[in-house]
Design an enzyme around this catalytic site. Structure first.
Site, PDB file in Angstrom:
ATOM      1  N   ASP A  44     -41.055  44.283 -77.917  1.00 58.77           N
ATOM      2  CA  ASP A  44     -42.333  44.765 -77.387  1.00 58.77           C
ATOM      3  C   ASP A  44     -43.328  43.620 -77.224  1.00 58.77           C
ATOM      4  O   ASP A  44     -43.365  42.694 -78.034  1.00 58.77           O
ATOM      5  CB  ASP A  44     -42.909  45.825 -78.334  1.00 58.77           C
ATOM      6  CG  ASP A  44     -44.005  46.647 -77.669  1.00 58.77           C
ATOM      7  OD1 ASP A  44     -44.086  46.647 -76.432  1.00 58.77           O
ATOM      8  OD2 ASP A  44     -44.783  47.290 -78.397  1.00 58.77           O
ATOM      9  N   HIS A  68     -41.240  39.191 -69.223  1.00 57.19           N
ATOM     10  CA  HIS A  68     -39.887  39.710 -69.422  1.00 57.19           C
ATOM     11  C   HIS A  68     -38.861  38.571 -69.421  1.00 57.19           C
ATOM     12  O   HIS A  68     -37.912  38.583 -70.199  1.00 57.19           O
ATOM     13  CB  HIS A  68     -39.548  40.729 -68.329  1.00 57.19           C
ATOM     14  CG  HIS A  68     -40.343  41.992 -68.417  1.00 57.19           C
ATOM     15  ND1 HIS A  68     -40.471  42.708 -69.599  1.00 57.19           N
ATOM     16  CD2 HIS A  68     -41.047  42.675 -67.478  1.00 57.19           C
ATOM     17  CE1 HIS A  68     -41.224  43.771 -69.374  1.00 57.19           C
ATOM     18  NE2 HIS A  68     -41.589  43.774 -68.108  1.00 57.19           N
ATOM     19  N   SER A 118     -35.570  51.497 -72.092  1.00 57.87           N
ATOM     20  CA  SER A 118     -35.428  52.884 -72.529  1.00 57.87           C
ATOM     21  C   SER A 118     -35.221  53.826 -71.349  1.00 57.87           C
ATOM     22  O   SER A 118     -35.445  53.466 -70.184  1.00 57.87           O
ATOM     23  CB  SER A 118     -36.674  53.327 -73.309  1.00 57.87           C
ATOM     24  OG  SER A 118     -37.747  53.580 -72.419  1.00 57.87           O
ATOM     25  N   LEU A 138     -21.362  37.740 -84.952  1.00 60.74           N
ATOM     26  CA  LEU A 138     -22.565  38.572 -84.845  1.00 60.74           C
ATOM     27  C   LEU A 138     -22.368  39.569 -83.718  1.00 60.74           C
ATOM     28  O   LEU A 138     -22.009  39.191 -82.602  1.00 60.74           O
ATOM     29  CB  LEU A 138     -23.801  37.699 -84.544  1.00 60.74           C
ATOM     30  CG  LEU A 138     -25.120  38.461 -84.310  1.00 60.74           C
ATOM     31  CD1 LEU A 138     -25.605  39.100 -85.606  1.00 60.74           C
ATOM     32  CD2 LEU A 138     -26.198  37.527 -83.738  1.00 60.74           C
ATOM     33  N   ARG A 170     -45.087  52.646 -84.027  1.00 55.28           N
ATOM     34  CA  ARG A 170     -44.277  53.831 -83.730  1.00 55.28           C
ATOM     35  C   ARG A 170     -42.852  53.394 -83.411  1.00 55.28           C
ATOM     36  O   ARG A 170     -42.592  52.219 -83.173  1.00 55.28           O
ATOM     37  CB  ARG A 170     -44.872  54.628 -82.574  1.00 55.28           C
ATOM     38  CG  ARG A 170     -45.091  53.841 -81.302  1.00 55.28           C
ATOM     39  CD  ARG A 170     -45.653  54.717 -80.180  1.00 55.28           C
ATOM     40  NE  ARG A 170     -45.940  53.931 -78.998  1.00 55.28           N
ATOM     41  CZ  ARG A 170     -47.118  53.389 -78.723  1.00 55.28           C
ATOM     42  NH1 ARG A 170     -48.141  53.553 -79.561  1.00 55.28           N
ATOM     43  NH2 ARG A 170     -47.296  52.678 -77.619  1.00 55.28           N
TER      44      ARG A 170
END
Length: 231
Positions: A15, A32, A60, A126, A185
């Site tokens: 974010d 971005h 998302s 990983l 959130r």
């Protein structure tokens, strides 16, 4: 100094890219691009600390509502990320995995994802889960549909069965969730898997998030007492 307790699985909500770009008087797309660059830097740091799984919330199911030009840029950015970073991922022995319905992505973006999945499938140091066209509630619907397809009755449904049909099937739930960018959130991220995850929020915007910030989050995690409902 207290020895660090290293989380086996860290999840991060990527974010703050747009706000970071605005601070530089640059377009959101610039943020971005820099955020994508930071994925490799932080993955390398996570591996150095001994983290085994890193889950990153990149796009998302709700992000389709953004302007078409920005969505298109993000889809192209993923192709460029795979093409330019695949050699580094191989050198670092990182396995790429995607959470979400990638069948809905543009053809070339989906093909880039499939190429990365195949190319890195045998790597072990990983696991990097990239949540792409992903939503936590949508994932639960996906899990329930899979369970129904397999013919299970209502009395056969268990927490384990639900977990086994999530996109994260076979993986341990995250030990630590990190959210840069100052928001407090979960934003529909891993809503089932985060039930007992330790949460860590920071004002640092994702493109500025460094190995030192990751260490600070792990230090905070080390100080937590995880009781899972016990004493």
């Amino acid at each position: 100094m207290t020895e660090l307790k290293i989380p086996n699985h860290i999840a991060i909500i990527l974010d703050g890219n747009g706000r970071w770009a605005k601070k530089q008087n640059r377009p959101r797309t610039f943020g971005h691009k820099e955020g994508a660059e930071n994925v490799i830097r932080i993955a390398r740091s996570a591996k150095k600390f001994g983290v085994k799984t890193l889950t990153l919330y990149a796009f998302s199911t709700e992000n389709w509502k953004r302007p078409a030009s920005e969505v298109g840029f993000l889809m192209d950015l993923l192709i460029k990320f795979v093409n330019s970073k695949i050699d580094e991922l191989m050198e670092e022995d990182c396995k790429l995995n995607f959470l979400g319905d990638i069948t809905k992505l543009p053809k070339k973006t989906k093909e880039a994802c499939e190429f990365a999945l195949d190319k890195t499938k045998d790597n072990k140091s990983l696991v990097i889960n990239i949540a792409l066209n992903y939503g936590g509630r949508d994932e639960l619907v996906h899990s329930f549909k899979e369970i129904m397809k397999k013919g299970y009755g209502s009395d056969e449904i268990t927490e384990e069965l639900i977990s086994d049909n999530l996109y994260t099937s076979g993986q341990a739930d995250p030990d630590l969730l990190i959210r840069p960018g100052g928001e407090l959130r979960l934003s529909n991220f891993l809503v089932y898997q985060l039930a007992y995850t330790e949460l860590y929020f920071t004002e640092v915007l994702w493109p500025d998030f460094t190995e030192d910030d990751l260490r600070e989050a792990i230090v905070a995690f080390t100080k937590r007492d995880r009781r899972y409902g016990g004493l």
